[in-house]
Design an enzyme around this catalytic site. Structure first.
Site, short mmCIF file in Angstrom:
data_model
loop_
_atom_site.label_atom_id
_atom_site.label_comp_id
_atom_site.label_asym_id
_atom_site.label_seq_id
_atom_site.Cartn_x
_atom_site.Cartn_y
_atom_site.Cartn_z
N HIS A 20 4.25 -21.07 -12.18
CA HIS A 20 4.13 -20.46 -13.51
C HIS A 20 5.09 -19.26 -13.45
O HIS A 20 4.93 -18.39 -12.60
CB HIS A 20 2.68 -20.03 -13.76
CG HIS A 20 2.43 -19.36 -15.08
ND1 HIS A 20 1.43 -19.77 -15.95
CD2 HIS A 20 3.02 -18.29 -15.67
CE1 HIS A 20 1.43 -18.99 -17.02
NE2 HIS A 20 2.38 -18.07 -16.87
N HIS B 157 7.23 -16.09 -13.24
CA HIS B 157 6.83 -14.69 -13.01
C HIS B 157 8.02 -13.92 -12.48
O HIS B 157 8.84 -14.45 -11.72
CB HIS B 157 5.64 -14.59 -12.05
CG HIS B 157 5.81 -15.37 -10.79
ND1 HIS B 157 5.61 -16.73 -10.71
CD2 HIS B 157 6.18 -14.97 -9.55
CE1 HIS B 157 5.85 -17.14 -9.48
NE2 HIS B 157 6.21 -16.08 -8.74
#
Ligand code: 5GP
Ligand code: ZN
Length: 113
Positions: A95, A97
């Site tokens: 995810h 980041h």
């Protein structure tokens, strides 16, 4: 979706958040690699920089702008912003980041984090 950072950014899993708005959350990395190690995370699930599409331009600038504001609020003298991309690039969490690393030159008590 079974995604750790989706769960953290939605509040389903608790984190040490230092900033949050409708689009992003900034929280402390659980295994800090610098005196200050924060993760700037979009609430929207995007797998990585390699999965960006043209409609993600706004969220990418938001991540960088949020990192800059967070660093300024913490009075960091200098910092690194890092995207790890893919397994070979050191990415473990799928995810998107942005790592914000700094605080090396700051007095510990001044960091207030
Ligand atoms: P990557 O290697 O994917 O770029 O970075 C993932 C980062 O997430 C690592 O620095 C790791 O320490 C951090 N991390 C992994 N699991 C957790 C967690 O449950 N909570 C927090 N706050 N950070 C995590
Ligand atoms: Zn996710």
């Amino acid at each position: 979706m079974d995604c750790l950072f989706c769960k953290i950014s939605s509040g389903e899993i608790k984190s040490d958040a230092v900033y949050e708005d409708a689009e992003v959350v900034v929280f402390k990395d659980i295994h800090p690699k610098a005196p200050v190690h924060l993760l700037v995370v979009p609430k929207e699930h995007i797998q990585s920089i390699a999965h960006l599409e043209v409609n993600h331009n706004d969220i990418i600038s938001k991540l960088i702008y949020t990192a800059k504001n967070t660093a300024a609020n913490l009075k960091l003298n200098g910092y690194k912003l890092v995207f790890n991309v893919g397994r070979e690039g050191g990415q473990v969490i799928d995810h998107l980041h942005l790592h914000l690393l700094g605080g090396w030159g700051n007095a510990k008590e001044s960091l207030n984090i």
